[in-house]
Motif scaffolding. Structure first.
Motif: not given
Length: 353
Positions: A167-183
């Protein structure tokens, strides 16, 4: 959304206080003129700084207190001594009272988290907060969380982090579907601790339209920009981000030493000055300043304590973006889409930074 974004500032927080907070906020105001400020701290010091920034003074209200949280205070001590009267507490409380939309502080991280959690409480179904940081990568900025709010976490906690970070990435980077990875220590399915493998399975099943889970990401994938959001628990996340910051400073020192070593190197620097400035800007932690406390029923942003005015301005910018684009609503929508994301997690330990 409110017509103005109302930002509460802990003017006593950080290594320097008002002499960085006020000029930094003034820089942010020039970028976001639809901002108003509540300034909590020593009125004499604040007024002296505001006199240098008329535009900032025109949109600010000062609330006096001479009580500040020390950088050496333990969270429990700060909560006992600074509750109700400190500049940090009053800035956070302004959100609870509906007087501000976001609070920004460069003060003690553990104290800020303890006060924010006590005053604002957690979002429904979220029992453990997280600090989400922004880090520059080869492909643009990424969100990394948790970078130090709590230690450890089960699969449900990691899943909730993924949702909030997306949700934060979509706000900051204007992305409809940010990619998410587990470290993780490897990209293979069999690698890593059990809770990380379980979290991966939960995220695959979740399949949110606002988030694309890509699997495991190794440590070197952070700098490569392997995902828009990198998820890990607070212990490893805090180490990762501080190693990255230290490495950036180390590279800068190596370059500075190498360029000063011979006259040929100095001449070479003159020809490549613009390129070196771009690299220095990219490696500057101040340009990625502003950790967002996620999971709270309110928006709180933590600035580096030793930052300069330009760095503090970036933290204020982050707070503005979180409010302007309604971060809390996005998080609630994503969490409430799947009830399992709201499953309670075990009690958290104190902040590690």
């Amino acid at each position: 959304m409110p017509q103005k974004v109302r930002i509460a500032l802990d003017a006593m927080g950080g290594d320097i206080g008002a002499s960085v907070v006020i000029p930094g906020a003034a820089i942010s105001l020039s970028r976001h003129p639809d901002t108003e400020f509540l300034l909590f701290g020593d009125r004499a010091l604040i007024d002296a700084e505001l006199a240098k920034h008329p535009a900032m003074k025109a949109v600010s209200r000062v609330i006096h207190t001479d009580v500040a949280v020390s950088g050496h205070d333990k969270p429990s001590q700060a909560l006992r001594r600074g509750r109700k009267t400190s500049s940090m507490w009053l800035a956070i409380e302004a959100i609870k009272k509906g007087e501000a939309d976001v609070a920004v502080s460069a003060g003690n991280t553990g104290a800020l988290m303890a006060m924010a959690r006590f005053c604002l409480r957690m979002l429904p179904g979220i029992e453990r907060p997280a600090i989400a940081g922004i880090w520059p990568t080869a492909r643009g900025d990424s969100v990394i969380l948790d970078v130090g709010a709590t230690i450890g976490g089960d699969a449900q906690h990691l899943k909730a982090l993924a949702v909030m970070g997306s949700a934060m990435a979509s706000v900051l980077f204007d992305l409809e579907r940010p990619t998410v990875g587990l470290l993780n220590i490897g990209t293979e399915e069999i690698k890593g601790r059990e809770e990380i493998r379980e979290a991966a399975e939960l995220l695959r099943k979740l399949d949110l339209p606002q988030m694309k889970f890509i699997g495991f990401v190794e440590g070197d994938g952070i700098g490569q920009g392997a995902a828009d959001v990198i998820v890990t628990e607070g212990f490893s996340g805090n180490i990762s981000i501080k190693v990255a910051e230290g490495t950036a400073r180390q590279i800068s020192e190596f370059l500075r030493a190498a360029l000063a070593r011979t006259w040929r190197a100095r001449i070479g620097y003159l020809f490549a000055k613009i390129a070196f400035k771009a690299l220095r800007d990219k490696l500057d932690p101040n340009k990625s300043n502003g950790g967002v406390f996620l999971g709270l029923n309110g928006v709180v942003v933590k600035s580096h304590g030793g930052t300069d005015a330009e760095g503090f301005a970036y933290a204020v910018d982050v707070g503005y973006e979180m409010v302007h684009y309604d971060l809390l609503t996005k998080i609630n929508q994503m969490l409430n889409r799947d009830g399992s994301a709201l499953s309670p997690a075990p009690a958290a330990q104190e902040a590690v930074s």
